[in-house]
Design an enzyme around this catalytic site. Sequence first.
Site, PDB file in Angstrom:
ATOM      1  N   CYS A 192      74.638  11.063  60.681  1.00 53.03           N
ATOM      2  CA  CYS A 192      74.585   9.615  60.907  1.00 53.03           C
ATOM      3  C   CYS A 192      73.922   8.995  59.683  1.00 53.03           C
ATOM      4  O   CYS A 192      72.691   8.929  59.602  1.00 53.03           O
ATOM      5  CB  CYS A 192      73.802   9.288  62.177  1.00 53.03           C
ATOM      6  SG  CYS A 192      73.584   7.507  62.452  1.00 53.03           S
ATOM      7  N   ASP A 207      84.903  10.214  71.311  1.00 52.43           N
ATOM      8  CA  ASP A 207      84.152  11.344  70.756  1.00 52.43           C
ATOM      9  C   ASP A 207      85.122  12.462  70.393  1.00 52.43           C
ATOM     10  O   ASP A 207      85.794  13.004  71.274  1.00 52.43           O
ATOM     11  CB  ASP A 207      83.127  11.842  71.776  1.00 52.43           C
ATOM     12  CG  ASP A 207      82.086  12.779  71.181  1.00 52.43           C
ATOM     13  OD1 ASP A 207      82.348  13.369  70.105  1.00 52.43           O
ATOM     14  OD2 ASP A 207      81.002  12.928  71.776  1.00 52.43           O
ATOM     15  N   ARG A 209      84.002  15.020  68.178  1.00 51.99           N
ATOM     16  CA  ARG A 209      83.188  16.017  67.489  1.00 51.99           C
ATOM     17  C   ARG A 209      83.519  17.434  67.963  1.00 51.99           C
ATOM     18  O   ARG A 209      83.797  17.650  69.143  1.00 51.99           O
ATOM     19  CB  ARG A 209      81.698  15.740  67.713  1.00 51.99           C
ATOM     20  CG  ARG A 209      81.196  14.499  67.011  1.00 51.99           C
ATOM     21  CD  ARG A 209      79.767  14.189  67.383  1.00 51.99           C
ATOM     22  NE  ARG A 209      79.647  13.817  68.804  1.00 51.99           N
ATOM     23  CZ  ARG A 209      78.500  13.509  69.394  1.00 51.99           C
ATOM     24  NH1 ARG A 209      77.372  13.545  68.694  1.00 51.99           N
ATOM     25  NH2 ARG A 209      78.475  13.166  70.678  1.00 51.99           N
TER      26      ARG A 209
END
Length: 224
Positions: free
Chosen positions: A59, A133, A135
């Site tokens: 991030c 999402d 990931r």
Amino acid sequence: MRDQGIDQKDIAEADLRTRRGVFRAVAFRDPVDGHEHMALVRGDIRGRENVLVRTHSECMTGDIFGATRCECGDQLGAALDAIVREGAGVLVYLRGHEGRGIGLVAKVRTHILQDDQGLDTVDSATAIGLPVDVRDYGPAARILRYLGIGSVRLMSNNPVKVSALESYGVAVAARVPLLVPASDDNVRYLTAKRDRLGHDLPQLDVPVLDAAVVGEAPVSEVRG
């Protein structure tokens, strides 16, 4: 499909001196996603069980620039502090996870929708046609196997992350909460993570000024 290991030519290791002390930096290029990730290792963890581990998604805004919209930077620091207190552990820094995998440009676009239209972190992604999402925790599982860890105590508030690692064969002995106090800047984001994404965030039930400081001992653990 058989999970791939990391080729030795795609790994480099060296000591890394930081303000928190010395870690072993293990940089690696993952054979599946092609990204270069980093594991910071403290102490002797090879062959050990119940190793304290954080798998931290990249991030840039929070980790580097200290943005207060999210809790990422605070969690990164608290996880490293916890590993130092423990005397041993691993932090795996996963690149390519920006904005839960949608990328930096798209993440900043979602911020515009959050600020101008009041959308939360979930709806602002889907509003621009992107998944919530994407990931993948395969790289974290592969480096943990390379490091020879038997089982982990995973620092996370996200039960889905536990099941994701377990799907790659990582034994998760416990989940260790990593809580950041709610503030005016992050409360909407944290609330959406709790209500829309299933994160375990009990500090939202506590008045902001009375919330416990992240990373303070003792830390309770949720057994798997």
